[in-house]
Motif scaffolding. Structure first.
Motif, PDB file in Angstrom:
ATOM      1  N   SER B 148       0.813  -1.219   0.000  1.00  0.00           N
ATOM      2  CA  SER B 148       0.000   0.000   0.000  1.00  0.00           C
ATOM      3  C   SER B 148       0.850   1.275   0.000  1.00  0.00           C
ATOM      4  O   SER B 148       1.610   1.534   0.931  1.00  0.00           O
ATOM      5  N   MET B 149       0.713   2.051  -1.089  1.00  0.00           N
ATOM      6  CA  MET B 149       1.450   3.311  -1.184  1.00  0.00           C
ATOM      7  C   MET B 149       0.956   4.297  -0.123  1.00  0.00           C
ATOM      8  O   MET B 149       1.736   5.072   0.432  1.00  0.00           O
ATOM      9  N   THR B 150      -0.340   4.245   0.164  1.00  0.00           N
ATOM     10  CA  THR B 150      -0.896   5.126   1.199  1.00  0.00           C
ATOM     11  C   THR B 150      -0.207   4.851   2.537  1.00  0.00           C
ATOM     12  O   THR B 150       0.241   5.769   3.228  1.00  0.00           O
ATOM     13  N   SER B 151      -0.114   3.574   2.879  1.00  0.00           N
ATOM     14  CA  SER B 151       0.523   3.214   4.148  1.00  0.00           C
ATOM     15  C   SER B 151       1.987   3.618   4.147  1.00  0.00           C
ATOM     16  O   SER B 151       2.535   4.082   5.157  1.00  0.00           O
ATOM     17  N   LEU B 152       2.634   3.442   3.012  1.00  0.00           N
ATOM     18  CA  LEU B 152       4.044   3.793   2.900  1.00  0.00           C
ATOM     19  C   LEU B 152       4.228   5.298   3.143  1.00  0.00           C
ATOM     20  O   LEU B 152       5.129   5.731   3.869  1.00  0.00           O
TER      21      LEU B 152
END
Lengths: 289, 576
Positions: B148-152
């Motif tokens: 997940s890019m959001t989580s990253l």
């Protein structure tokens, strides 16, 4: 036991265990004077811990009625520090000899000193290993012949006073076991000092040290002049180095007030906003991804 | 594309170019999005330079070990490529810095999906922030495997937020540039894809060393003293931050002898106290471990093992301090050794170590190890209300007839904590009478040794942390300890899936050995295999000496943990 109104006496602090020292040992003088100092300050037996290492003088705690720990060779200071840091409410006094303190335990001294650990350290210096029957110690004179140095000791002695002064001790004194009034007075001052207080007490061993005898010291002991300023480090060091002229200065060399280790740990707890009710869930939640 | 349920991504590069921090971030981000993660890192003992590796395993199920090999290798430089090329297996992915980086040429390895990502070039030329190379790589990895890019980005915000919006922005841009490069230039042909999962509320991600610190806090530690040493320092770092909040004191001692001396003094004072160290420090502590045993003072010592002897391999994995922990000290010293299998165990076994130390008044050693100490893993959030904490037996009376070392039925004698009126006594390393007065008589020394060892007679029942995984018809039983347990659990699954009949025993108490459980286990199987990571087969030899079992010792000692495959293969070999 005396009632509250009577003044306390040395014997009120003496345990039923008879000292194990040889007849004529300097440590008797230290014990008696120290018990008097305990009486003078009305030492609280139940809230005092005497800690020692290994050696003749390290038997000291057995002869006193307080709590105590007879630990491992050279470890008196870090064990004593642990008691004090965990239980600041207790009075903790460390005892030991020159081998215990300045040879096997010598690596601990600079650190309790520089941290200004809240301890009193009373060292009985006889310049010999007595319990193992007469080997050279870290304060033995160069050339001393003992069973392990049959051709003479090749090492120079340490200077316990200069050692502690240079690492930043806030209380340094030296006494002589045959001058009990001075021992009592300096031990009392050390007990009342806030921070690390070191009292080196010359305490001859008549059994194994045939050089540093009571006779030997007779003309070497010199009381520190009344006009010495104990807040002057240079002057204190100069007195400590009188050993080089064959003199044994007796009295208070140095005393200053500085923040102690417990003061500083208290500041840390303040910065960390210490609270007995601190909720560990705050820390746990900090590790949620 | 099929979803993977188990993915291992390895990042390799030169120490100091962000391998470790990028690994940390991807693990954090994946855990944040709802995946289970478990990390494994190796790095050189030097601070800069040398090969560093960070591997993260992702799954939707709890992860037991580092796993076998890897699925994806992301190489920041030629050395990393050289180190990992041989380990690539059919269908694996190789991501590498090309063109414009340190890697010489385009890679075409048969059977391997090779994706060039010009990390150095993008960070230098496109972004003008050469140090963001690792973030470009992370962006590419996230895009390729649906991390997940959001989580990253949330993880980046959390990590760099304090340094200002500009720093966060630079890192976002690098992540985006890496992802963009993949979208434009790479035709994904590999089978790996992770469903990011759904965020869980009851999960934390924490390292093994931090988990030991957390366990200590849960147990009520109020004094800690240690000397810095790899790979144990993080235990002290964690407690240095947190212990003062509870009103406790932590000091950095001048050496390990002093740190244990501090701890013994503190515990004599009635305060729960602990130290942490690694092999060289544990060697220095031996005399005082014996003293604590003799004085019957509860202390907890965490040894995060590393390769030895001497300075050895400070950052590498080994389980070679068991003999020292069990048999160190001169004389006959009673003590207890426990060993955690994973990060979660590091929390709860540390609590148990305190409980055992308090209950039996003796030193308890926790044998962790470097790969476990450095491992970060997701685990269920501990519930402090469910933690059982035991405190030592004490006296409160007026001391009438108090004997510190009274000979009791259990062998445990209540302690007087300084301050207790009328109970003053001298704790001593000399052999002593029940009153604590030194006494050297034959009868007394015999009685006191019997007391100090006898008090442990119910230990195995009190601490029955010896799990059996029995399979009907199995002819082989396998026993592992410490972090090898997780690997063995997985190996057993693999071997069974491949037709082997095998059982396993997972002891958390490793000294004194849980003899009853071991003998019961040993009686069931023709053969017993003991895999462990040391030269001498230390647990196998202890088992040989203490039980009816005649184990087959299986040891490796190359500075790395077993892979589940290795143990599974050995199981099948022994069964042949």
């Amino acid at each position: 036991m005396t009632t509250a109104t009577e003044p306390l006496k040395a014997k009120d602090f003496k345990s039923t265990v008879p000292p194990t020292w040889c007849p004529g040992c300097g440590d008797y003088g230290v014990l008696n004077a120290t018990l008097k100092a305990f009486a003078d300050i009305k030492l609280d037996i139940n809230n005092t811990v005497l800690v020692s290492g290994i050696g003749c003088s390290s038997r000291f705690p057995y002869f006193v009625k307080t709590y105590g720990m007879h630990t491992a060779h050279g470890r008196v200071l870090p064990v004593a520090a642990g008691v004090k840091l965990a239980r600041p409410d207790l009075r903790v006094v460390a005892f030991g000899g020159d081998g215990d303190g300045f040879s096997i335990g010598g690596g601990h001294v600079p650190h309790v000193v520089r941290k200004n650990t809240d301890l009193t350290y009373i060292l009985m210096d006889n310049s010999i290993y007595g319990l193992t029957k007469g080997q050279a110690s870290p304060t033995s004179q160069t050339g001393m012949v003992t069973v392990t140095t049959p051709y003479g000791l090749p090492d120079n002695p340490v200077n316990p006073l200069a050692y502690c002064l240079t690492y930043g001790a806030t209380f340094v004194a030296q006494a002589y076991s045959s001058k009990p009034k001075i021992v009592e007075d300096l031990v009392k001052q050390a007990l009342n000092h806030k921070g690390f207080a070191f009292v080196n007490i010359i305490s001859p061993c008549p059994t194994f040290n045939k050089i540093n005898t009571f006779d030997f010291y007779k003309d070497m002991i010199e009381e520190i002049p009344a006009d010495h300023d104990p807040t002057n480090l240079q002057a204190a060091l100069a007195i400590a180095l009188r050993a080089k002229q064959g003199k044994v200065p007796v009295g208070l060399l140095y005393k200053v007030e500085q923040p102690t280790l417990l003061d500083r740990l208290g500041e840390i707890r303040k910065k960390a906003k210490a609270s007995p009710d601190y909720d560990i869930n705050v820390i746990i939640d900090d590790y949620r991804p | 594309m099929a979803q993977s349920n188990d993915l291992i991504i390895r990042i390799g590069g030169e120490g100091g170019e962000g391998v470790i921090s990028s690994g940390d971030m991807i693990a954090q981000a994946a855990a944040r999005s709802g995946l289970e993660v478990l990390t494994f890192k190796t790095f050189p003992a030097e601070i800069r330079g040398g090969y560093a590796m960070y591997q993260t395993r992702f799954s939707h199920e709890p992860i037991l070990s580092e796993g076998t090999g890897f699925d994806v290798a992301c190489c920041f430089n030629q050395e990393a490529l050289d180190m990992n090329r041989k380990a690539l297996r059919q269908g694996n992915v190789l991501i590498y810095d090309f063109p414009g980086g340190d890697i010489a040429g385009e890679q075409n390895i048969p059977g391997i999906h090779c994706y060039p990502v010009p990390m150095t070039k993008i960070s230098k030329e496109e972004l003008a922030t050469p140090r963001s190379k690792n973030m470009v790589a992370l962006g590419a990895i996230a895009e390729l495997f649906s991390i997940s890019m959001t989580s990253l980005k949330e993880t980046v915000q959390e990590k760099f937020g304090k340094k200002g919006a500009e720093v966060v922005e630079v890192n976002y841009k690098a992540l985006d540039a890496g992802a963009q490069h993949v979208r434009t230039n790479i035709k994904k042909a590999d089978p790996y894809q992770m469903d990011p999962g759904t965020p869980k509320q009851d999960v934390i991600i924490i390292s093994g060393n931090e988990a030991v610190g957390l366990g200590a806090l849960l147990a009520g530690v109020r004094f800690f003293s240690a000397y810095p040493i790899t790979p144990a320092t993080e235990v002290a770092i964690f407690l240095a931050r947190h212990l003062p909040k509870f009103g406790g004191n932590l000091v950095q001692a001048e050496d390990e002898i002093a740190s244990l001396a501090n701890v013994i003094g503190a515990s004599y004072g009635g305060v729960k106290a602990m130290t942490s160290t690694s092999g060289p420090g544990l060697s220095l502590m031996q005399e005082l471990i014996g003293m604590a045993s003799m004085m019957e003072v509860p202390v907890v010592i965490c040894d995060v093992q590393r390769g030895g002897p001497s300075t050895g391999l400070p950052t590498k994995h080994e389980q070679s301090d068991l003999f020292l922990a069990a048999h160190g000290c001169h004389g006959d010293a009673s003590k207890v050794v426990v060993s955690p299998e994973g990060v979660e165990d590091c929390v709860y076994l540390t609590v148990e170590a305190f409980n055992i130390a308090e209950r039996y008044q003796l030193p308890v050693l926790i044998l962790s190890d470097g790969s476990l100490g450095f491992r970060t893993s997701s685990m269920r959030k501990p519930d402090p209300k469910k933690i059982r904490v035991e405190n030592r037996a004490t006296v409160s009376g007026n001391g009438e007839g108090f004997e510190r070392y009274a000979l009791t039925a259990s062998g445990v004698s209540p302690m007087a904590i300084p301050g207790t009126p009328g109970c003053a006594y001298i704790s001593t390393g000399l052999e002593h009478a029940p009153s604590s007065a030194p006494r050297y008589s034959a009868e007394n020394h015999t009685a006191m040794l019997d007391k100090r060892f006898g008090k442990l007679k119910d230990l195995e029942d009190y601490f029955p942390a010896t799990e059996v995984d029995h399979q009907e018809g199995a002819q082989l039983g396998v026993i592992a300890w410490g972090s090898t347990i997780g690997t063995l659990r997985e190996a057993v699954k693999i071997a069974r899936a491949e037709g082997a009949k095998v059982s396993a025993l997972y002891p958390k108490l490793v000294w004194p050995l849980p003899v009853k459980a071991l003998n019961a286990f040993g009686a069931k199987y023709k053969k017993v295999l003991v895999p462990e990571i040391n030269k001498q087969g230390q647990l196998a030899k202890l088992i040989q000496g203490e039980t009816e079992i005649r184990p087959i010792s299986y040891t490796i000692y190359g500075g790395l943990p077993f892979s589940p495959r290795q143990i599974a293969d050995k199981i099948k070999e022994v069964l042949k």
